[in-house]
Design a protein around this motif. Structure first.
Motif, PDB file in Angstrom:
ATOM      1  N   HIS A 169      -4.156  29.249  46.620  1.00 49.31           N
ATOM      2  CA  HIS A 169      -3.587  28.008  46.091  1.00 49.31           C
ATOM      3  C   HIS A 169      -2.697  28.332  44.904  1.00 49.31           C
ATOM      4  O   HIS A 169      -3.058  29.144  44.063  1.00 49.31           O
ATOM      5  N   TYR A 170      -1.554  27.646  44.834  1.00 45.75           N
ATOM      6  CA  TYR A 170      -0.676  27.853  43.682  1.00 45.75           C
ATOM      7  C   TYR A 170      -0.188  26.530  43.110  1.00 45.75           C
ATOM      8  O   TYR A 170       0.839  26.457  42.460  1.00 45.75           O
ATOM      9  N   ARG A 171      -0.985  25.496  43.245  1.00 51.13           N
ATOM     10  CA  ARG A 171      -0.572  24.178  42.751  1.00 51.13           C
ATOM     11  C   ARG A 171      -0.536  24.109  41.229  1.00 51.13           C
ATOM     12  O   ARG A 171       0.139  23.281  40.671  1.00 51.13           O
ATOM     13  N   ASN A 172      -1.263  24.981  40.555  1.00 49.80           N
ATOM     14  CA  ASN A 172      -1.253  24.980  39.090  1.00 49.80           C
ATOM     15  C   ASN A 172      -0.353  26.065  38.507  1.00 49.80           C
ATOM     16  O   ASN A 172      -0.389  26.316  37.301  1.00 49.80           O
ATOM     17  N   ALA A 173       0.417  26.709  39.358  1.00 53.06           N
ATOM     18  CA  ALA A 173       1.326  27.760  38.880  1.00 53.06           C
ATOM     19  C   ALA A 173       2.451  27.139  38.056  1.00 53.06           C
ATOM     20  O   ALA A 173       2.800  25.967  38.224  1.00 53.06           O
ATOM     21  N   ALA A 174       3.013  27.941  37.194  1.00 57.29           N
ATOM     22  CA  ALA A 174       4.133  27.474  36.369  1.00 57.29           C
ATOM     23  C   ALA A 174       5.295  27.051  37.263  1.00 57.29           C
ATOM     24  O   ALA A 174       5.521  27.649  38.320  1.00 57.29           O
ATOM     25  N   PRO A 175       6.021  26.020  36.857  1.00 56.64           N
ATOM     26  CA  PRO A 175       7.171  25.576  37.644  1.00 56.64           C
ATOM     27  C   PRO A 175       8.126  26.751  37.907  1.00 56.64           C
ATOM     28  O   PRO A 175       8.361  27.580  37.048  1.00 56.64           O
ATOM     29  N   GLY A 176       8.639  26.824  39.107  1.00 52.23           N
ATOM     30  CA  GLY A 176       9.570  27.880  39.464  1.00 52.23           C
ATOM     31  C   GLY A 176       8.920  29.164  39.944  1.00 52.23           C
ATOM     32  O   GLY A 176       9.604  30.096  40.347  1.00 52.23           O
ATOM     33  N   SER A 195       7.983  32.983  44.263  1.00 47.88           N
ATOM     34  CA  SER A 195       7.596  34.380  44.032  1.00 47.88           C
ATOM     35  C   SER A 195       6.133  34.621  44.408  1.00 47.88           C
ATOM     36  O   SER A 195       5.777  35.702  44.885  1.00 47.88           O
ATOM     37  N   ILE A 196       5.274  33.622  44.240  1.00 45.22           N
ATOM     38  CA  ILE A 196       3.873  33.749  44.647  1.00 45.22           C
ATOM     39  C   ILE A 196       3.786  33.850  46.165  1.00 45.22           C
ATOM     40  O   ILE A 196       3.098  34.729  46.701  1.00 45.22           O
ATOM     41  N   ARG A 197       4.497  32.963  46.872  1.00 48.00           N
ATOM     42  CA  ARG A 197       4.500  33.024  48.337  1.00 48.00           C
ATOM     43  C   ARG A 197       5.007  34.378  48.826  1.00 48.00           C
ATOM     44  O   ARG A 197       4.435  34.989  49.729  1.00 48.00           O
ATOM     45  N   ALA A 215       4.962  37.249  47.249  1.00 45.95           N
ATOM     46  CA  ALA A 215       3.997  38.304  46.925  1.00 45.95           C
ATOM     47  C   ALA A 215       2.843  38.328  47.929  1.00 45.95           C
ATOM     48  O   ALA A 215       2.417  39.402  48.370  1.00 45.95           O
ATOM     49  N   VAL A 216       2.339  37.152  48.292  1.00 46.52           N
ATOM     50  CA  VAL A 216       1.242  37.079  49.267  1.00 46.52           C
ATOM     51  C   VAL A 216       1.718  37.599  50.622  1.00 46.52           C
ATOM     52  O   VAL A 216       1.040  38.419  51.263  1.00 46.52           O
ATOM     53  N   ARG A 217       2.897  37.153  51.050  1.00 42.51           N
ATOM     54  CA  ARG A 217       3.422  37.611  52.346  1.00 42.51           C
ATOM     55  C   ARG A 217       3.663  39.117  52.345  1.00 42.51           C
ATOM     56  O   ARG A 217       3.370  39.799  53.320  1.00 42.51           O
ATOM     57  N   GLU A 218       4.194  39.636  51.254  1.00 48.10           N
ATOM     58  CA  GLU A 218       4.443  41.078  51.153  1.00 48.10           C
ATOM     59  C   GLU A 218       3.128  41.862  51.199  1.00 48.10           C
ATOM     60  O   GLU A 218       3.018  42.871  51.882  1.00 48.10           O
ATOM     61  N   ALA A 219       2.122  41.376  50.477  1.00 47.58           N
ATOM     62  CA  ALA A 219       0.831  42.059  50.439  1.00 47.58           C
ATOM     63  C   ALA A 219       0.162  42.102  51.811  1.00 47.58           C
ATOM     64  O   ALA A 219      -0.557  43.041  52.129  1.00 47.58           O
ATOM     65  N   LEU A 220       0.437  41.093  52.632  1.00 52.98           N
ATOM     66  CA  LEU A 220      -0.220  41.008  53.945  1.00 52.98           C
ATOM     67  C   LEU A 220       0.723  41.282  55.107  1.00 52.98           C
ATOM     68  O   LEU A 220       0.347  41.102  56.259  1.00 52.98           O
ATOM     69  N   ARG A 221       1.935  41.717  54.827  1.00 54.01           N
ATOM     70  CA  ARG A 221       2.942  41.921  55.872  1.00 54.01           C
ATOM     71  C   ARG A 221       2.445  42.821  57.003  1.00 54.01           C
ATOM     72  O   ARG A 221       2.534  42.467  58.169  1.00 54.01           O
ATOM     73  N   SER A 222       1.904  43.981  56.675  1.00 55.74           N
ATOM     74  CA  SER A 222       1.472  44.906  57.731  1.00 55.74           C
ATOM     75  C   SER A 222       0.303  44.323  58.525  1.00 55.74           C
ATOM     76  O   SER A 222       0.231  44.481  59.740  1.00 55.74           O
ATOM     77  N   GLN A 223      -0.604  43.621  57.848  1.00 53.56           N
ATOM     78  CA  GLN A 223      -1.740  43.005  58.542  1.00 53.56           C
ATOM     79  C   GLN A 223      -1.270  41.916  59.508  1.00 53.56           C
ATOM     80  O   GLN A 223      -1.770  41.811  60.624  1.00 53.56           O
ATOM     81  N   ALA A 224      -0.303  41.129  59.061  1.00 53.93           N
ATOM     82  CA  ALA A 224       0.234  40.065  59.911  1.00 53.93           C
ATOM     83  C   ALA A 224       1.028  40.655  61.070  1.00 53.93           C
ATOM     84  O   ALA A 224       0.931  40.193  62.213  1.00 53.93           O
ATOM     85  N   ARG A 225       1.832  41.685  60.790  1.00 52.28           N
ATOM     86  CA  ARG A 225       2.641  42.309  61.837  1.00 52.28           C
ATOM     87  C   ARG A 225       1.751  42.905  62.929  1.00 52.28           C
ATOM     88  O   ARG A 225       2.062  42.839  64.106  1.00 52.28           O
ATOM     89  N   GLU A 226       0.619  43.476  62.537  1.00 55.67           N
ATOM     90  CA  GLU A 226      -0.312  44.063  63.502  1.00 55.67           C
ATOM     91  C   GLU A 226      -1.280  43.028  64.071  1.00 55.67           C
ATOM     92  O   GLU A 226      -2.224  43.369  64.760  1.00 55.67           O
ATOM     93  N   LYS A 227      -1.041  41.770  63.746  1.00 53.46           N
ATOM     94  CA  LYS A 227      -1.819  40.633  64.240  1.00 53.46           C
ATOM     95  C   LYS A 227      -3.299  40.709  63.855  1.00 53.46           C
ATOM     96  O   LYS A 227      -4.174  40.271  64.586  1.00 53.46           O
ATOM     97  N   ARG A 228      -3.559  41.254  62.675  1.00 52.01           N
ATOM     98  CA  ARG A 228      -4.928  41.287  62.154  1.00 52.01           C
ATOM     99  C   ARG A 228      -5.260  40.017  61.392  1.00 52.01           C
ATOM    100  O   ARG A 228      -6.426  39.689  61.193  1.00 52.01           O
ATOM    101  N   VAL A 229      -4.217  39.326  60.916  1.00 49.00           N
ATOM    102  CA  VAL A 229      -4.386  38.045  60.229  1.00 49.00           C
ATOM    103  C   VAL A 229      -3.239  37.125  60.633  1.00 49.00           C
ATOM    104  O   VAL A 229      -2.199  37.584  61.120  1.00 49.00           O
ATOM    105  N   ARG A 230      -3.458  35.832  60.434  1.00 47.72           N
ATOM    106  CA  ARG A 230      -2.399  34.826  60.597  1.00 47.72           C
ATOM    107  C   ARG A 230      -2.177  34.186  59.244  1.00 47.72           C
ATOM    108  O   ARG A 230      -3.136  33.847  58.548  1.00 47.72           O
ATOM    109  N   LEU A 231      -0.927  33.996  58.874  1.00 49.06           N
ATOM    110  CA  LEU A 231      -0.592  33.315  57.625  1.00 49.06           C
ATOM    111  C   LEU A 231      -0.121  31.903  57.959  1.00 49.06           C
ATOM    112  O   LEU A 231       0.769  31.727  58.789  1.00 49.06           O
ATOM    113  N   CYS A 232      -0.728  30.927  57.326  1.00 47.83           N
ATOM    114  CA  CYS A 232      -0.378  29.527  57.549  1.00 47.83           C
ATOM    115  C   CYS A 232      -0.057  28.889  56.198  1.00 47.83           C
ATOM    116  O   CYS A 232      -0.805  29.063  55.238  1.00 47.83           O
TER     117      CYS A 232
END
Length: 133
Positions: A8-15, A19-21, A23-40
């Motif tokens: 959750h990033y609803r309390n993150a600083a404006p703007g 960058s949070i989204r 960072a999360v996608r980058e951290a999980l890119r290989s896992q998602a590409r190999e279909k080990r996780v789904r990002l929603c």
């Protein structure tokens, strides 16, 4: 949330949301590409789910199926405010009420309420209904 992770990033600083989204996608890119996780994506949240065909709609359908066996016919009422609720709106479509809470947007919900205040009024009125025997 059991077998999922919600960032959750609803309390993150404006703007900072983009960058949070990223960072999360980058951290999980290989896992998602190999279909080990789904990002929603949802309302200021990214859900990391296992790669199984399961969502809120399937859960609602399962609960209704189990409850009908014990209690007979039911009239489901599902209220949600997020894109992740769309599967549940689909599951109750035609057999109950699907209610979007929040700003109007494209949705599978049949009805909408503006926010928590209207939800409280709706639930009080719903609880006050008298059902025929």
């Amino acid at each position: 949330k059991g077998l999922s992770l919600s960032v959750h990033y609803r309390n993150a600083a404006p703007g900072k949301a983009s960058s949070i989204r990223a960072a999360v996608r980058e951290a999980l890119r290989s896992q998602a590409r190999e279909k080990r996780v789904r990002l929603c994506s949802g309302k200021k949240v990214i859900e990391v789910r296992p790669p199984v065909p399961w969502d809120k709609g399937r859960m609602v359908s399962r609960i209704l199926s189990l409850a009908r066996r014990k209690q007979g016919p039911l009239f489901p009422v599902y209220l949600g405010d997020d894109a992740t609720d769309e599967d549940a709106f689909r599951a109750v479509s035609g057999r109950g009420l699907a209610v979007l809470v929040g700003r109007p947007r494209a949705t599978l919900a049949t009805y909408s309420l503006k926010g928590p205040g209207e939800v409280r009024v709706f639930l009080k009125r719903l609880l006050g209904l008298r059902c025929p025997a």
